[in-house]
Design a protein around this motif. Sequence first.
Motif, PDB file in Angstrom:
ATOM      1  N   GLY A 183      13.486 -12.974  -2.141  1.00  0.00           N
ATOM      2  CA  GLY A 183      14.598 -12.150  -2.601  1.00  0.00           C
ATOM      3  C   GLY A 183      14.288 -10.677  -2.428  1.00  0.00           C
ATOM      4  N   GLY A 184      15.157  -9.851  -2.969  1.00  0.00           N
ATOM      5  CA  GLY A 184      14.988  -8.406  -2.869  1.00  0.00           C
ATOM      6  C   GLY A 184      16.309  -7.701  -3.071  1.00  0.00           C
ATOM      7  N   SER A 185      16.367  -6.450  -2.610  1.00  0.00           N
ATOM      8  CA  SER A 185      17.597  -5.675  -2.729  1.00  0.00           C
ATOM      9  C   SER A 185      18.708  -6.348  -1.933  1.00  0.00           C
ATOM     10  N   ILE A 186      19.891  -6.332  -2.481  1.00  0.00           N
ATOM     11  CA  ILE A 186      20.955  -7.167  -1.926  1.00  0.00           C
ATOM     12  C   ILE A 186      21.551  -6.628  -0.629  1.00  0.00           C
ATOM     13  N   HIS A 187      21.335  -5.336  -0.314  1.00  0.00           N
ATOM     14  CA  HIS A 187      22.066  -4.782   0.829  1.00  0.00           C
ATOM     15  C   HIS A 187      21.657  -5.445   2.145  1.00  0.00           C
ATOM     16  N   LEU A 240      21.843   2.288   5.312  1.00  0.00           N
ATOM     17  CA  LEU A 240      20.862   1.222   5.422  1.00  0.00           C
ATOM     18  C   LEU A 240      21.234   0.187   6.475  1.00  0.00           C
ATOM     19  N   THR A 241      22.481   0.178   6.913  1.00  0.00           N
ATOM     20  CA  THR A 241      22.900  -0.752   7.960  1.00  0.00           C
ATOM     21  C   THR A 241      23.145  -0.042   9.280  1.00  0.00           C
ATOM     22  N   ALA A 242      22.904   1.264   9.346  1.00  0.00           N
ATOM     23  CA  ALA A 242      23.167   2.044  10.555  1.00  0.00           C
ATOM     24  C   ALA A 242      21.914   2.105  11.422  1.00  0.00           C
ATOM     25  N   GLY A 243      22.106   2.480  12.653  1.00  0.00           N
ATOM     26  CA  GLY A 243      20.996   2.593  13.594  1.00  0.00           C
ATOM     27  C   GLY A 243      20.418   3.992  13.632  1.00  0.00           C
ATOM     28  N   GLU A 244      19.535   4.202  14.596  1.00  0.00           N
ATOM     29  CA  GLU A 244      18.820   5.464  14.660  1.00  0.00           C
ATOM     30  C   GLU A 244      19.724   6.629  15.019  1.00  0.00           C
ATOM     31  N   HIS A 245      20.845   6.393  15.644  1.00  0.00           N
ATOM     32  CA  HIS A 245      21.735   7.490  16.023  1.00  0.00           C
ATOM     33  C   HIS A 245      22.499   8.048  14.828  1.00  0.00           C
ATOM     34  N   ALA A 246      22.402   7.407  13.658  1.00  0.00           N
ATOM     35  CA  ALA A 246      23.178   7.856  12.500  1.00  0.00           C
ATOM     36  C   ALA A 246      22.394   8.755  11.566  1.00  0.00           C
ATOM     37  N   GLN A 247      21.107   8.923  11.780  1.00  0.00           N
ATOM     38  CA  GLN A 247      20.288   9.599  10.778  1.00  0.00           C
ATOM     39  C   GLN A 247      20.673  11.067  10.588  1.00  0.00           C
ATOM     40  N   GLU A 248      20.867  11.781  11.674  1.00  0.00           N
ATOM     41  CA  GLU A 248      21.224  13.191  11.540  1.00  0.00           C
ATOM     42  C   GLU A 248      22.554  13.345  10.812  1.00  0.00           C
TER      43      GLU A 248
END
Length: 315
Positions: A31-35, A67-75
């Motif tokens: 188990g763990g965080s639900i996201h 948390l569900t996005a890829g590397e292009h979303a960080q900025e």
Amino acid sequence: MITPDIAIRDVLIGYRSRPRVASRFGYRSGGGSIHHYLTTLHARLYGPAAAPGPLPSDLDELRLWALTAGEHAQEAVLAHLATQLPRVAQLLQHARTEPSWPGPDHAWMRDADGALRHLADQIHHLSPAFALPPAPTARTAPPTAVLGPDPAPQDVTRALADFFSPDVAPDDVLLNFRPHPRTGERFTAREAPATAFGSLLHARLHGPDTAASAQQAPSEGQNRPPRATAAQQTAALVRLSGQLHSAGDILTWAQHWSHWRQLPRGVHAQLGRTATTVRELANGTGQIPAPTHHALAAQPTVVPPVVLSPAAPRR
């Protein structure tokens, strides 16, 4: 599954097998965080996600999006977080209109407001470090979702059971949804077989009436009257604490990405310090006692936050 009043960031999921089949699966559990489970479940039931729309203003939703996005979303996520923190801080301004707050608590809220705005500036200057070169033209078109028919109750149940094992019977999987320890004892955990939760979840997603009260966005607080009731001001502080916990999770997410992308060590360290400060503000906000009109001097007060300064410390 727990209560409509709990935030997604505070929900943990766990799974184990019934004792009668536990030996077949090595007595394991997890188990763990639900996201993470929500992301997997959505892709399993509805196919790949469609192109995202505008970033949400609510920091709980922005956390899930990040948390569900890829590397292009960080900025984009960090830049958006920097613009939203001052709006979230407006919840402090509304709470401070209550004159019966103890003096130390009132001063704490004033200092926390300044600290949040300073943190927003820091995050704004950090976000360009996550910029990536533009993707090739052939890959610029976002994928479109290919949706099939809506899943049946047994499809939802099977997907929930697969979190444990594809070889297990759904009725032999016990799922539990429990609150994060930081919520204290305000919520009660729930445990049932995957078959029970599968039917409930299908009804929630595809029933005739699934309307739920949406959380008020931070910017909507501007429409409140200048003097709100003590209960409203306390609720604003509880909401602010939750929003700041989500902001801390976003910053930790960015910090992890800065490591994997081998960004300068200074970026990694500053994100860590910023996340720690945001969580301290979240915890301090959640500890402010409700205002009353008597016996205020005897109530405990929170430790004032440290107002960050860009100046170097004295030697």
